[in-house]
Scaffold this active site. Sequence first.
Site, PDB file in Angstrom:
ATOM      1  N   HIS A 141       0.866  -1.177   0.000  1.00  0.00           N
ATOM      2  CA  HIS A 141       0.000   0.000   0.000  1.00  0.00           C
ATOM      3  C   HIS A 141       0.910   1.236   0.000  1.00  0.00           C
ATOM      4  O   HIS A 141       2.014   1.198   0.554  1.00  0.00           O
ATOM      5  CB  HIS A 141      -0.825  -0.065   1.297  1.00  0.00           C
ATOM      6  N   ASP A 218       3.052  -4.405   8.283  1.00  0.00           N
ATOM      7  CA  ASP A 218       1.808  -3.662   8.090  1.00  0.00           C
ATOM      8  C   ASP A 218       0.677  -4.688   8.160  1.00  0.00           C
ATOM      9  O   ASP A 218       0.476  -5.460   7.228  1.00  0.00           O
ATOM     10  CB  ASP A 218       1.867  -2.956   6.733  1.00  0.00           C
ATOM     11  N   GLN A 221      -4.434  -5.500   6.874  1.00  0.00           N
ATOM     12  CA  GLN A 221      -5.340  -6.508   6.293  1.00  0.00           C
ATOM     13  C   GLN A 221      -5.216  -7.872   6.961  1.00  0.00           C
ATOM     14  O   GLN A 221      -5.868  -8.823   6.531  1.00  0.00           O
ATOM     15  CB  GLN A 221      -5.065  -6.667   4.791  1.00  0.00           C
ATOM     16  N   LYS A 244     -10.703  -0.875  10.128  1.00  0.00           N
ATOM     17  CA  LYS A 244     -10.774  -2.092   9.313  1.00  0.00           C
ATOM     18  C   LYS A 244     -11.088  -3.325  10.155  1.00  0.00           C
ATOM     19  O   LYS A 244     -11.204  -4.420   9.638  1.00  0.00           O
ATOM     20  CB  LYS A 244      -9.459  -2.284   8.545  1.00  0.00           C
ATOM     21  N   CYS A 383      -4.809   2.379  -3.725  1.00  0.00           N
ATOM     22  CA  CYS A 383      -3.617   2.958  -3.088  1.00  0.00           C
ATOM     23  C   CYS A 383      -2.406   2.053  -3.271  1.00  0.00           C
ATOM     24  O   CYS A 383      -1.577   1.908  -2.371  1.00  0.00           O
ATOM     25  CB  CYS A 383      -3.831   3.233  -1.607  1.00  0.00           C
TER      26      CYS A 383
HETATM   27  C1  LIG Z   1      -5.766   0.436   4.538  1.00  0.00           C
HETATM   28  C2  LIG Z   1      -4.344   0.054   4.511  1.00  0.00           C
HETATM   29  C3  LIG Z   1      -3.360   0.933   4.947  1.00  0.00           C
HETATM   30  C4  LIG Z   1      -3.675   2.321   5.432  1.00  0.00           C
HETATM   31  O1  LIG Z   1      -4.526   2.299   6.526  1.00  0.00           O
HETATM   32  P1  LIG Z   1      -5.224   3.637   7.047  1.00  0.00           P
HETATM   33  O2  LIG Z   1      -6.239   3.152   7.998  1.00  0.00           O
HETATM   34  O3  LIG Z   1      -5.821   4.295   5.837  1.00  0.00           O
HETATM   35  O4  LIG Z   1      -4.162   4.461   7.673  1.00  0.00           O
HETATM   36  C5  LIG Z   1      -2.053   0.504   4.929  1.00  0.00           C
HETATM   37  N1  LIG Z   1      -1.734  -0.725   4.504  1.00  0.00           N
HETATM   38  C6  LIG Z   1      -2.645  -1.602   4.064  1.00  0.00           C
HETATM   39  C7  LIG Z   1      -2.220  -2.961   3.629  1.00  0.00           C
HETATM   40  C8  LIG Z   1      -3.982  -1.231   4.053  1.00  0.00           C
HETATM   41  O5  LIG Z   1      -4.900  -2.098   3.618  1.00  0.00           O
END
Ligand SMILES: *Cc1c(COP(=O)(O)O)cnc(C)c1O
Length: 425
Positions: A141, A218, A221, A244, A383
Site C-alpha cells: 500500500h 503492516d 489486512q 478495518k 492505493c
Molecule cells: C488500509 C491500509 C493501509 C492504510 O490504513 P489507514 O487506515 O488508511 O491508515 C495501509 N496498509 C494496508 C495494507 C492497508 O490495507
Amino acid sequence: MTVEAMTETDYPTSESFSRAFDPEVVRRDFPVLQQQVHGKPLVYLDNAATTQKPQAVIEGIRKFYAEDYGTVRRGVYELSARSTRMYEDAREKVASFLNAPNSQEVIFVRGTTEAINLVAFGYGRAFLKPGDEVIISAIEHHANIVPWQLACEATGATLKVIPCDDRGALIMAEYEKLLSSNTQLVAVNHVSNALGTVNPVKEIIDKAHAVGAVVLIDGAQSAPHMPVDVQALGCDFYTFSGHKIYAPTGIGVLYGKMDLLEKMAPFQSGGEMIETVTFEKTTFAKPPNKYEGGTPAIAQAIGLGYALDYVTGIGLDAIAAYEQELLEYATQRLLHDVPGLTIIGTAPEKAGLISFTLADAHPLDIGTLIDHEGIAIRTGHHCAQPVMKRFNVPATARASFAFYNTKEEVDKLVAGLHKVIEMVS
Ligand SMILES: *Cc1c(COP(=O)(O)O)cnc(C)c1O
C-alpha cells in the site's frame, strides 16, 4: 479517589459475545447491513477499505459519551479517572489481542498510515544513514512505500523492493539476494490489500533478523482476518487500523518492542509526552505516552477495545476459516460463471479479497453499474499504483469479504456482474 465501583458490568465484555459462529446471526449485530440500497438489500463487499460497526461498538461508545466521558491521564476527578481506566483497559485488550508481552508496547495512533510514519520518522530518519538499505515489497500500500521513500531521501539511505511473480507472490529468492549487512529495516504487509496475497512474514522476519535488520509488519489486512501473535512472529513493529477491524475511524495501533520504542525519537511533541519541560531542555515520558502527545482519540480507543472483544468473542480462527470458505466459493463462481473475468492476484496463500477485471468494462463502470444492484465493491488502484503497473492494468474492481458476508451475497455479485456485462456490451 476510587474508580473501583465503576461500570464494568454495564459495558459489553468478551463473554457477552461468545457464541457459535453463524454469518446469518452475526450479520444482525450490524445495523447498517439491514438496509436496502436502490431498492435492493445492501451487499457490502468493500471490507478491505473499511468495515461496518457492530451494535456493541456503537452502543459502547454512546454509553461512554453519555455516562463516563472525561479527559485521560490528567484529571484527578471521577470522570477523568474512569475515562483513563477505560482507555488503558483498551490498551490491555490490544496487547492481549496481539499477544504483546507488555501493554506499554502498544501505542495508540490514528491508523496504519500514522503508525508507519511514526516508525519512518522516529526510527528511519533518526538512525538511517548513507549506505543503509530499507527493503519493502512490490505489493505494498502507498502507506508502506511513501514514508520510506521520504526517510531514504532525507538520510541518504537506499530503498530496495522485493519483486513478485505473476501470481502476486513475493519471490523469496530475490528477497534473500537483497538482504545484506547494509539492510537496516524491512517493511512489508502481512496481507496485500490490492491482491489478497498472504506474505510468508515469519520467514521474512527471520531472514531480516539474521542480518541484524529491524522488521515492521503492516497488519492492516491481517489483524481483522486471522490470529496474530507478535511474539510468535518476532516482528519488531506491527501496525493495524481500527476502522478495518469493526472499530471507529481515527484510531489505530503501533506495537513496537520496548527497547526500540525507548531509543526512537518522538514523532509529535507537546502535552503528555514529556517528563519535564524547561526552555533549555525537555525530557520525554516513557512509551507509550512518549508517542501519544496531545489529547488522544479516547472514545475511539475504547471503541476499538469493544471491537476486539467482539471479534475475539467470535474467534479469529473461526473468522479466518469462514472467510477462506467464502474466498474459495467466490473464486470458483467468478472464474466459472462470469465470462471475461480475470482475477488479478492468484497467489497460493490468499486472504478474503478478489481483485478482478472484466473484459472491456472499465472498473469504474463496473463499480457504478453494480451499485444499482445494491452491491458495494471498490474500484480503482487501491492505493497501490505499483501493483497495478506490475499487472499492467490501470485499475481493478475488488470484492473484499468480512465474516458477515454470505455465499448468497457472492451469488448476487455474480448476478450483478452479468447485468454489467449486458449493459456494457
Ligand atoms: C488500509 C491500509 C493501509 C492504510 O490504513 P489507514 O487506515 O488508511 O491508515 C495501509 N496498509 C494496508 C495494507 C492497508 O490495507
